[in-house]
Design a protein around this motif. Structure first.
Motif, PDB file in Angstrom:
ATOM      1  N   ASN A  77      -5.464   8.293   2.455  1.00  0.00           N
ATOM      2  CA  ASN A  77      -6.277   7.237   1.840  1.00  0.00           C
ATOM      3  C   ASN A  77      -5.492   6.470   0.783  1.00  0.00           C
ATOM      4  OD1 ASN A  77      -9.577   8.884   1.880  1.00  0.00           O
ATOM      5  ND2 ASN A  77      -8.272   8.125   3.516  1.00  0.00           N
ATOM      6  N   GLN A  78      -4.697   7.198  -0.009  1.00  0.00           N
ATOM      7  CA  GLN A  78      -3.876   6.544  -1.017  1.00  0.00           C
ATOM      8  C   GLN A  78      -2.866   5.595  -0.379  1.00  0.00           C
ATOM      9  OE1 GLN A  78      -2.059   9.540  -3.473  1.00  0.00           O
ATOM     10  NE2 GLN A  78      -3.918   9.950  -4.649  1.00  0.00           N
ATOM     11  N   MET A  79      -2.269   6.049   0.714  1.00  0.00           N
ATOM     12  CA  MET A  79      -1.276   5.221   1.401  1.00  0.00           C
ATOM     13  C   MET A  79      -1.922   3.980   2.000  1.00  0.00           C
ATOM     14  SD  MET A  79       1.964   5.490   1.599  1.00  0.00           S
ATOM     15  CE  MET A  79       2.251   3.736   1.375  1.00  0.00           C
ATOM     16  N   GLU A  80      -3.132   4.126   2.518  1.00  0.00           N
ATOM     17  CA  GLU A  80      -3.854   2.978   3.074  1.00  0.00           C
ATOM     18  C   GLU A  80      -4.145   1.952   1.981  1.00  0.00           C
ATOM     19  OE1 GLU A  80      -7.308   4.550   4.937  1.00  0.00           O
ATOM     20  OE2 GLU A  80      -6.224   5.318   6.692  1.00  0.00           O
ATOM     21  N   ASN A  81      -4.536   2.431   0.805  1.00  0.00           N
ATOM     22  CA  ASN A  81      -4.805   1.514  -0.309  1.00  0.00           C
ATOM     23  C   ASN A  81      -3.537   0.769  -0.719  1.00  0.00           C
ATOM     24  OD1 ASN A  81      -7.517   2.229  -0.455  1.00  0.00           O
ATOM     25  ND2 ASN A  81      -7.149   3.872  -1.935  1.00  0.00           N
ATOM     26  N   ILE A  82      -2.418   1.482  -0.717  1.00  0.00           N
ATOM     27  CA  ILE A  82      -1.145   0.848  -1.083  1.00  0.00           C
ATOM     28  C   ILE A  82      -0.748  -0.195  -0.047  1.00  0.00           C
ATOM     29  CG2 ILE A  82       1.327   1.257  -1.391  1.00  0.00           C
ATOM     30  CD1 ILE A  82       0.575   4.010  -2.561  1.00  0.00           C
ATOM     31  N   ARG A  83      -0.898   0.151   1.231  1.00  0.00           N
ATOM     32  CA  ARG A  83      -0.546  -0.788   2.297  1.00  0.00           C
ATOM     33  C   ARG A  83      -1.420  -2.043   2.272  1.00  0.00           C
ATOM     34  NH1 ARG A  83      -0.444   4.014   5.857  1.00  0.00           N
ATOM     35  NH2 ARG A  83       1.728   4.695   6.098  1.00  0.00           N
ATOM     36  N   ASN A  84      -2.668  -1.873   1.857  1.00  0.00           N
ATOM     37  CA  ASN A  84      -3.602  -3.005   1.837  1.00  0.00           C
ATOM     38  C   ASN A  84      -3.494  -3.843   0.571  1.00  0.00           C
ATOM     39  OD1 ASN A  84      -4.653  -2.271   4.335  1.00  0.00           O
ATOM     40  ND2 ASN A  84      -6.220  -0.939   3.424  1.00  0.00           N
ATOM     41  N   ASN A  85      -2.603  -3.451  -0.325  1.00  0.00           N
ATOM     42  CA  ASN A  85      -2.425  -4.186  -1.578  1.00  0.00           C
ATOM     43  C   ASN A  85      -1.437  -5.328  -1.356  1.00  0.00           C
ATOM     44  OD1 ASN A  85      -1.844  -5.100  -4.171  1.00  0.00           O
ATOM     45  ND2 ASN A  85      -2.085  -3.059  -5.070  1.00  0.00           N
ATOM     46  N   PRO A  86      -1.907  -6.579  -1.395  1.00  0.00           N
ATOM     47  CA  PRO A  86      -1.015  -7.714  -1.116  1.00  0.00           C
ATOM     48  C   PRO A  86       0.027  -7.955  -2.200  1.00  0.00           C
ATOM     49  CG  PRO A  86      -3.153  -8.488  -1.865  1.00  0.00           C
ATOM     50  CD  PRO A  86      -3.275  -7.004  -1.710  1.00  0.00           C
ATOM     51  N   ASN A  87      -0.147  -7.311  -3.380  1.00  0.00           N
ATOM     52  CA  ASN A  87       0.778  -7.526  -4.490  1.00  0.00           C
ATOM     53  C   ASN A  87       2.032  -6.667  -4.403  1.00  0.00           C
ATOM     54  OD1 ASN A  87      -0.955  -9.420  -5.803  1.00  0.00           O
ATOM     55  ND2 ASN A  87      -2.206  -7.720  -6.545  1.00  0.00           N
ATOM     56  N   ILE A  88       2.080  -5.763  -3.402  1.00  0.00           N
ATOM     57  CA  ILE A  88       3.244  -4.896  -3.259  1.00  0.00           C
ATOM     58  C   ILE A  88       4.142  -5.452  -2.160  1.00  0.00           C
ATOM     59  CG2 ILE A  88       4.051  -2.570  -2.704  1.00  0.00           C
ATOM     60  CD1 ILE A  88       1.447  -1.474  -3.746  1.00  0.00           C
ATOM     61  N   PRO A  89       5.373  -5.841  -2.482  1.00  0.00           N
ATOM     62  CA  PRO A  89       6.286  -6.380  -1.465  1.00  0.00           C
ATOM     63  C   PRO A  89       6.687  -5.320  -0.448  1.00  0.00           C
ATOM     64  CG  PRO A  89       7.421  -6.075  -3.553  1.00  0.00           C
ATOM     65  CD  PRO A  89       5.976  -5.832  -3.833  1.00  0.00           C
ATOM     66  N   ALA A  90       7.165  -5.778   0.704  1.00  0.00           N
ATOM     67  CA  ALA A  90       7.480  -4.878   1.814  1.00  0.00           C
ATOM     68  C   ALA A  90       8.542  -3.840   1.440  1.00  0.00           C
ATOM     69  CB  ALA A  90       7.932  -5.684   3.023  1.00  0.00           C
ATOM     70  N   ASP A  91       9.588  -4.268   0.722  1.00  0.00           N
ATOM     71  CA  ASP A  91      10.653  -3.323   0.373  1.00  0.00           C
ATOM     72  C   ASP A  91      10.152  -2.256  -0.598  1.00  0.00           C
ATOM     73  OD1 ASP A  91      10.267  -5.231  -1.581  1.00  0.00           O
ATOM     74  OD2 ASP A  91      12.376  -5.256  -2.216  1.00  0.00           O
ATOM     75  N   ARG A  92       9.299  -2.673  -1.507  1.00  0.00           N
ATOM     76  CA  ARG A  92       8.712  -1.716  -2.455  1.00  0.00           C
ATOM     77  C   ARG A  92       7.776  -0.752  -1.735  1.00  0.00           C
ATOM     78  NH1 ARG A  92       9.136   1.778  -6.222  1.00  0.00           N
ATOM     79  NH2 ARG A  92       7.313   2.036  -7.544  1.00  0.00           N
TER      80      ARG A  92
END
Length: 246
Positions: free
Chosen positions: A68-83
Motif C-alpha cells: 500500500n505504501q508503494m502504491e501511494n508513492i507510485r501515485n504521487n505525481p510530485n515524485i520524479p521517475a528516477d527518485r
C-alpha cells in the motif's frame, strides 16, 4: 479485628471480579466492569493484550502495508521517475529490517498513546469539567474500553487480506465508489467506524461512572472530543496531500 471480619465475610470488596469476568462484561455488561474498576482500577493487562495483538497484526499484514505504501508513492505525481526507482530499491533492500523496526517502534509507542489519550480525557474531566477522579481510573476505563478493538481485529483482518488494503473501515465510507478513497467525504465517513463508535460509547459510559457525571454529560464530552479529532485528521490529511506527502 472488626475490619478483618468484614473482609472475610465479603472478600469481593477487596478482591473484586477477576480478569475473565471483567473481560466478558466489557462486551456484554460494561456497567459491572466499570463499577469494579471504580473500586479497584487496573489497566496493565488490557494494554498488554492490545499491544501484542497490534504487533501480531502488523507482522502478519506487513507485506500488504508495504504494498500500500508503494502504491501511494507510485501515485504521487510530485515524485520524479528516477527518485521513484531509488525509493523502490531502498524499500526492497530494507526488507524485514523495516518490519522489525516498525514492530519495535509500536512496542514503545502504543503504551505511550494510551497514556496520552487517557491524559487528555483526565484533563478535560478533572480540569475543564471540574470532576474528581484519579488518573489511574481514567486510564483503566480507556484501557478496558479499548478491548472492544479485539472484535474489530477479528472482523477486519480477513478483509485486509481479501482486499489487500490495510485500511478497511466498517463505516458508511463503504457505500462510496472506489475512486472516492482520496476524497474528503471518504476521510470523514471512514471515521464513523462501527467498532470505533462502540468503543467510544463504552468509554463514555465508564467515564460517567468514575467521574460521577451524568451519561448525557459524559457522552457529549466524548462526542465533542471525537469531533475535534475528526477535524484534525481530515485537515491534517489535506495538508499532507497538498505537500505531496500522501
Amino acid at each position: 479485628m472488626e475490619d478483618e471480619v468484614q473482609v472475610q465475610s465479603n472478600p469481593e470488596v477487596v478482591a473484586g471480579p477477576g480478569f475473565i469476568t471483567n473481560f466478558v462484561n466489557i462486551f456484554v455488561n460494561p456497567h459491572k466492569t466499570f463499577i469494579a474498576l471504580d473500586r479497584k482500577p487496573s489497566w496493565l493487562i488490557p494494554v498488554i493484550i492490545m499491544t501484542l495483538l497490534t504487533l501480531t497484526l502488523t507482522y502478519l499484514t506487513f507485506p500488504i502495508i508495504m504494498q500500500n505504501q508503494m502504491e501511494n508513492i507510485r501515485n504521487n505525481p510530485n515524485i520524479p521517475a528516477d527518485r521513484l526507482e531509488a525509493i523502490e530499491q531502498q524499500m526492497a533492500e530494507a526488507g524485514n529490517a523495516q518490519m522489525y523496526i516498525g514492530v519495535g517502534t509500536q512496542l514503545i509507542v502504543i503504551p505511550i498513546v494510551y497514556l496520552i489519550l487517557a491524559g487528555i480525557f483526565f484533563f478535560v474531566g478533572s480540569v475543564l469539567l471540574g470532576g474528581n477522579a484519579p488518573f489511574v481510573k481514567v486510564l483503566a476505563v480507556y484501557a478496558w474500553s479499548s478491548l472492544i478493538g479485539i472484535i474489530g481485529i477479528i472482523v477486519k483482518t480477513p478483509l485486509v487480506f481479501i482486499k489487500e488494503k490495510i485500511n478497511v473501515p466498517i463505516s458508511p465510507a463503504l457505500i462510496l465508489p472506489g475512486d472516492a478513497v482520496d476524497s474528503v467525504l471518504y476521510r470523514i465517513l471512514s471515521q464513523f467506524d462501527f467498532f470505533t463508535i462502540w468503543q467510544l460509547a463504552v468509554f463514555a459510559y465508564g467515564f460517567s461512572i468514575v467521574y460521577r457525571f451524568s451519561t448525557g454529560k459524559a457522552f457529549t464530552t466524548v462526542g465533542v472530543l471525537w469531533a475535534i479529532w475528526i477535524v484534525i485528521v481530515v485537515v491534517g490529511w489535506n495538508l499532507f496531500k497538498g505537500f505531496g506527502m500522501m
